[in-house]
Structure formats: C-alpha cells, structure tokens
Design an enzyme around this catalytic site. Sequence first.
Site, PDB file in Angstrom:
ATOM      1  CB  SER A  81      -0.940  -0.004   1.212  1.00 38.83           C
ATOM      2  OG  SER A  81      -0.207  -0.023   2.423  1.00 38.83           O
ATOM      3  CG  ASP A  92       0.738  -3.893   8.694  1.00 30.42           C
ATOM      4  OD1 ASP A  92       0.377  -3.216   9.673  1.00 30.42           O
ATOM      5  OD2 ASP A  92       0.420  -5.077   8.526  1.00 30.42           O
ATOM      6  CG  ASP A  94       3.787  -4.988   3.249  1.00 28.91           C
ATOM      7  OD1 ASP A  94       3.883  -5.718   4.244  1.00 28.91           O
ATOM      8  OD2 ASP A  94       2.702  -4.634   2.755  1.00 28.91           O
ATOM      9  CG  ASP A 147       4.863  -7.834   7.497  1.00 32.51           C
ATOM     10  OD1 ASP A 147       5.069  -7.765   8.724  1.00 32.51           O
ATOM     11  OD2 ASP A 147       3.791  -8.226   7.009  1.00 32.51           O
ATOM     12  CE  LYS A 208      -5.846  -1.611   0.977  1.00 34.88           C
ATOM     13  NZ  LYS A 208      -4.418  -1.232   0.965  1.00 34.88           N
ATOM     14  CE1 TYR A 217      -7.554  -4.878   1.817  1.00 38.91           C
ATOM     15  CE2 TYR A 217      -6.307  -6.028   3.503  1.00 38.91           C
ATOM     16  CZ  TYR A 217      -6.350  -5.164   2.427  1.00 38.91           C
ATOM     17  OH  TYR A 217      -5.184  -4.603   1.967  1.00 38.91           O
TER      18      TYR A 217
END
Length: 532
Positions: A81, A92, A94, A147, A208, A217
């Site tokens: 995202s 989060d 990533d 992550d 979303k 989701y």
Amino acid sequence: MASPIFLVGPTPADHESTAQLEKHLREAGLHESAEETAAREDVLRDLQGIVDRWVKQLTTQREYPDGMAEHATALLLPFGSYRLGVHGRGSDVDALVVGPAYVDRHHDFFDVLGGVLAETEAVTELQLVPGAYVPVIKMRFRGVQVDLLYASVCLPAVPMDLDLRGRSVLCGLDMATVRSLNGVRVADEILRLVPEAGAFRTTLRCVKHWAKARGIYSNAMGFVGGVGWAILVARVCQLYPNAAPSMLVPRFFRIFSQWKWPSPVMLKDVEHDDDDGEMPLGLPVWDPRRNPRDGSHLMPVITPAYPCMNSCYNVSRATLRTMTAEFEAAHKVCQEIAVAGAWDALFRPFNFFKAYKSYLRVDVKVAGGEEDLREWKGWVESRLRQLVVRVEMATAGMLLCHPHPHAYAAKPHDDDRRRVSSFFVGLSKPAPSPQQPQQPPQFDLRLTTQEFKDEVYTYAFWRPGMELDVSHARRKDLPPYVLEQILPADRLKRKRSDDGSGNSESSPSPSSRASKRAAAAGRIGSSSESET
C-alpha cells in the site's frame, strides 16, 4: 484483453460526488497526517541505515577487499500500500531488502540481521518466519508494524539505481526470492498500467475500506488481500479510463457482482518464456491450459509482472460465495447512493455476530507470553481456511461456512498464565429446495474438526503449551470477551441485565455452566434448526 468500454469523462455532478467520497475517506482516517508520514519515513530511513551497516559488516568479515566493503550496500524498497500510495493511519510497512549475491537469506538475513534487530531498542514484537511462502521478518519499529523480505540478486554489488522491472534481474534466483522481488515489481507494474493514478488510488482506498468493514479483507483466510483488491480496481480503471472515482466505485461493484468466475481478471496478457524477444527463465507461470492445478483456481486475479501468478489462490467456494453476495449487496447500495448521494451506507460494518445463530469457535491457546501466542495464532490463521473447506465437504454443502477474519483475545486471569485468542466461523444452511427433506439434516463434525486439529499440530515449531480447541457455540453463548469488543458499553450492560448475569441468585452455578458447555461441545454440527 477487452478494450475500454466507456470513454466519457465525469460531469460536474460526478466531480461533486467524488469530493463527497474523498471527504468521507478523510473523515474515516484513511489518510495519515503529516506527522505520521514523517514518522514512517524516519522508520524507513533508520532501517536503511541498519541494513547498510549489516551488509558492510558481512563484507568485512568475509575479507573482501577494503574498497568493496566501503561501498557495500543494500536497497530497502517499500512495496504494498505504501508503494501504491494508498497507505493510511496505522498501515503496515512492507519493505524488501535487496542484497548482493554473497549475502544469503537463511543465515545472513534471518540469523545475523535478525540478531541485530533483536538487540535494537526501537524493535519490539520481533518474529522470524523463514518457512513462510514468502519468508519474512515481522516486527514493530517504533510502533510501526514492518514486514521485511529479502532478495539476493546475482550481482557482486547492488547499484542504487537497480532496475527491477526487467526479467534479467530474476536470472538464477529461487522461487522464494522471485516471490519476494515480485512485491515491488507488481506494484510498479500496476501503477504503469492504470490510466490515471489519482483516480485509481481514491477508488482503491474506497474499495479496501469497504472490504474491511464487510469482513472480506484477508488473503490468509481465503478472501482477497491487498494485491488482489489493487488488481481488481486497476482492471475497472482500464475499462473506464476517463472516469472519476464516484463513477468507478459503482461500476466496480456492478462488474464483479456479475463476473463469471473462474474467468481470470488480468491487466495485460500473461507473459510466457516462449514469447518473442523474452529471456527464457523456466519459471512457473499461471496458465490453466498448461498447468492443470491452475485450472482448479476459483478466483483467478493475475499479477501483471513476470512470472504471472494468481494473487487469490487461497479463495475457496465458501469465501467466494461470501464475496459474491457482498458485491451484489454493494451494487444495490450504490444504486441507492446515486439517488440519495450519501456514501456512508456503503461502509456500514457487517454485523457478523448477528448474522448467524451458530458458530464454530476456534480457541488458540498458549502457556507462554505474547510472542508465543502471536506465533501460534499466525499458524492457526494460515490453516483456518482448510477447516472451512473440510466442513463444507463433510456436509456435502449442506452446512455453509463464513470465516471471520479477525481474532478476539481473552484477557488473561492473574492466576492463569495461559493466553487465549479465538476465531469464529459462522454456520448456516442453504435455502431449502423442493427436493430436500422436510426434516433438516443433522451433522456430526467431531471427526472433521479432529482432522483439522491433527493437521494444525504438524506445525514444525510446535512446543508444549501450544493448544487448539474447536467447539460449537450458539450466538447467545458467545464469550464475554467477544461481546465486550463488539457491543457498546451501554448495550453490553443491558444485555447482562437481561440475561440475569448481574443477579447472583438467578445466575447458573459454575458446575451447571460447565455441564452445558460440555454438552454443547459434544453436539458440534448435530444441531437443531434453531442452532444452525
């Protein structure tokens, strides 16, 4: 690949409706503040410094020439995202670490870098998952969930302007590394293929937000995850290249409420090794004509970067049925919005615990601390979709399952070190037909749930104290820690008063409650019509 089907641009009324939609998204907290953006950028900058020092340390220890150690570096590339530009408050991060050929994943990334992160004061909730489909280090860095993936490319040094778009970067890599690299490659390709990035981002934020409110989701639970939703929205943007978000959102739900699955959703033609002018790498590509297993996928949503994969391979018949019903409901709501003009109705949360009378309750228990619970719960969550498939197969589709993607945590007692987190699966029966018997069938799911538990207990890192219980629960018997999280305080107080739970004389004794729970646990699936 179909050409655009509507080229007309927005009217003044469409622009006004888009402004109202964007206002609703801002008020819902889907845009982070300038301070939050700065904090996120600080996290990425500090992580870049950590991985740079890590690579230099490894280069020095292996006695490479001094000049090589001085210039050794790794790239830290956000994806998901954040890279698509649709992250919001609390999202989060990533991120992909790209390192040189002599830095491996198993020892250098997980053991060495994992050890460095464990000693970093800003890092909490560190979890190493080397055996995942995409190996990952999970952590919180100054409170931001991160992550971290790793990819080692076949280069002695990683240039700062490394281009990941071409196939050549994939030469000589294993599939785990290819999947790690594809997070960045897919995000970049999606943005390249959408006609207008601004309209795509607003529409994706909206979709979303809707999917999370409606409880659909979650890639791990068999619904659609972030990449899948981005591809679905991007395809609608391709079909309506000049449309504003207020036009794209209703068309999104109209298209996918009528989509004939398993017809695939693709943003471009699938690339193969034998395509003219392309470097053959021999990597597996989604193609049901050549790979029979791909033909069994129920909801193919294909990533646009080579090697093309199905981002929704976890979808089951149960979750596809749930999502299709939600698409149809949202399409009807959008028709009402076209008249009333208020977007709030689209984002009303799905009341999961009022939708069904019976549930399967999956209790994840550990005797250790929060880290043990987080690890064990993550493994159970990744297998939960198998329980749904097993139940529907065991009952020949006469018992329908709706998994809830969120877990509910019980507050630990002072005298009990066990920690408990619960998942729930809604149970219902299909609409009766004239061919069905008048008396509803009964189901005994004890063998089915035991087989699921046996599968979960094959976890390679299982330790004593990690436990799993699966039981039947009626709506009226939901545990207090679930009610506390789904009901406002005043309603919860009234419910307890109505149930007589505040009156010690009318409350059942502990032994009576225990016997009732035991009786209910023994009747999983062998329930009356009022239960299921």
